[in-house]
Design an enzyme around this catalytic site. Structure first.
Site, short mmCIF file in Angstrom:
data_model
loop_
_atom_site.label_atom_id
_atom_site.label_comp_id
_atom_site.label_asym_id
_atom_site.label_seq_id
_atom_site.Cartn_x
_atom_site.Cartn_y
_atom_site.Cartn_z
N GLU A 261 56.11 40.70 11.33
CA GLU A 261 57.08 41.53 10.62
C GLU A 261 57.76 42.54 11.54
OE1 GLU A 261 53.32 41.99 8.08
OE2 GLU A 261 53.79 40.82 9.91
N SER B 67 44.95 39.10 16.27
CA SER B 67 43.69 39.81 16.48
C SER B 67 42.51 38.97 16.02
CB SER B 67 43.70 41.13 15.70
OG SER B 67 43.67 40.87 14.30
N CYS C 157 47.94 39.65 25.26
CA CYS C 157 46.56 39.20 25.09
C CYS C 157 45.92 38.84 26.42
CB CYS C 157 46.48 38.02 24.13
SG CYS C 157 47.27 36.52 24.76
#
Length: 489
Positions: free
Chosen positions: A178, A228, A283
């Site tokens: 989003e 996550s 990441c």
């Protein structure tokens, strides 16, 4: 100025939302609302998934070479629009333009790999497995697949999934973050312009309601996710419960081991890019430097201190800054909270990114932060901060460094810097981690290898791209054939 409202994308066109719920999309350099994003309801999800399902049979039946031609054209259009795409990324994510262009390039490398799909989908053939019997295998598409992607790579990660999924004959419903949805919407338009049939590449914007629709809808055959660890676990469990194939990538806490014989100039350069590039919102970012010996640690921290203090933090689309803003105000405040927690826990705060001059102005800015003498009990060591924070942990030996890497709950990427081939080889073979760099700080595999971690960094059995990207989006069918003996008259 009127703030625009974005849309979904389905059936080859932008699609106004049925839902009236929206979320703000921010310009992180100013802190202002740049757009309103519709958050899909069940009606929106139904329309988009049904469009994908309607297109799936015809797309799956087209020849692999035909699909590859569309991918070639899509790649060319993305390259022609690279500056536009990079600016969309920078305006909503905050990474500098050079990082945004690099992200697009790495994503397109997977598309290039997927253009070889006529070769990649080849099956096996065995002649005469028994008397008059032959056997062969083939790979076939699943149908409708979902891609749920994170904010930190709004072009690269979708392209990691889109390339193999579309090339193998599936139709994709992409649910982007989003926080930066404009780039995925533009990619969908370029796919249509390249000749991608309506319904083959769709974008469903939303939050948990949209995600749950994709995880539970019986028409969706597989789900790919990057994000996550808590959400990766939820995606894996929920999608698997509903009979779907799942590919779920979780969090990371990547370590860089520095042995006493390492080239500290090389290490410093590597850590500056790996820890502070893209504001640490990667990441595969290095967030822990594990340094063997106090003498080596003292020398490295001295080098890093000067460089971190000198980081040029600025508006990502103006000039050539080293680092842009954090993606949202909430994320900036979360990172600042971890810095405060590190100080309270007793770590040595060498450079405090909260005091950078940019942090006082408009936008969601932080400078680079450097901690020394961090211990494994501290939250700044244990948790994925996802920001421009580097922790130096001092250890007495290479074995202690290896044990530190192995016992952390994440196992995405790891690096070792040394001049010793024997030490590097031993470390690479023994460390419990999915991707290893030897004198390479960010060991992201190229497109023809697969990307994936171990431990709580990966759920399910398939990695991203490479041959795993082909396997996850196809089913194997084995055909056994017997024909009547003799020849036709």
């Amino acid at each position: 100025m009127t703030v625009p409202t974005l849309t979904h994308f389905a059936g080859g066109r932008r699609l106004a939302a049925h839902s009236t719920r929206t979320a703000p999309v921010y310009d992180p350099a100013t802190g202002s609302v740049a757009a309103h994003l519709p958050l899909a309801d069940a009606t929106d999800a139904r329309r988009v998934i049904d469009d994908a399902a309607a297109a799936a049979p015809a797309w799956g039946q087209r020849s692999a070479s035909d699909r590859a031609q569309v991918l070639f054209k899509f790649r060319e259009l993305c390259l022609a629009h690279r500056d536009e795409i990079a600016r969309l990324i920078s305006n909503e994510h905050g990474k500098v333009l050079a990082d945004a262009r690099g992200e697009l390039q790495r994503g397109l490398e997977v598309v290039e790999f997927a253009c070889g799909i006529p070769h990649l989908m080849k099956g096996e053939f065995s002649d005469g497995v028994s008397r008059g019997i032959d056997m062969h295998s083939l790979r076939q598409p699943l149908g409708v697949v979902a891609a749920i992607t994170p904010f930190n790579f709004p072009a690269m990660v979708p392209l990691w999934m889109l390339g193999p999924a579309l090339a193998t004959g599936n139709c994709v419903v992409l649910k982007p973050s989003e926080r930066d949805p404009s780039c995925p919407l533009r990619l969908a338009e370029l796919w249509s312009e390249a000749g991608g049939p309506p319904g083959t590449f769709n974008v469903l914007n939303g939050d948990k309601e949209a995600v749950d629709a994709l995880l539970t809808d019986p028409l969706v055959q597989a789900v790919s996710f990057v994000g996550s660890t808590p959400i990766a676990r939820y995606v894996h469990e929920t999608a698997a419960k509903h009979g779907k194939r799942v590919q779920a990538m979780g969090g990371a806490k990547n370590h860089c081991v520095v042995l006493p014989d390492a080239d500290l100039a090389q290490v410093t350069d590597a850590l500056m890019g790996a820890a502070y590039g893209s504001a640490g919102e990667r990441c595969m970012a290095i967030s822990v430097a594990v340094v063997v010996g106090d003498e080596t640690a003292d020398a490295l921290v001295a080098r890093l201190t000067t460089r971190v203090q000198a980081l040029d933090v600025g508006v990502p689309t103006e000039g050539n800054p080293d680092m842009g803003p954090i993606v949202t105000g909430a994320q900036r405040d979360r990172i600042a909270g971890y810095i405060a927690a590190g100080v309270t826990a007793g770590a040595t705060l060498v450079v405090d990114g909260r005091t950078h001059p940019r942090s006082a102005g408009p936008g969601f800015f932080l400078g680079g932060t450097l901690f020394d003498r961090v211990t494994r009990e501290m939250s700044i060591y244990q948790d994925e901060i996802f920001g421009p924070v580097l922790c130096v942990v001092r250890v007495a030996s290479a074995d202690e460094a290896l044990a530190l890497c192995d016992t952390h709950r994440y196992g995405n990427g790891v690096a070792i810097f040394t001049r010793s081939g024997g030490a590097a080889r031993d470390f690479a073979h023994r460390v419990r981690c999915g991707m290893v760099g030897i004198n390479v700080a960010i060991p992201v595999p190229l497109a023809f290898y697969s990307f994936g971690g171990w431990k709580q960094s990966l759920f399910a059995d398939h990695n991203q791209h490479g041959m795993d990207g082909v396997r996850v989006y196809t089913r194997v069918k084995t055909v056994t054939t017997r024909w009547p003996e003799g020849t036709s008259g």
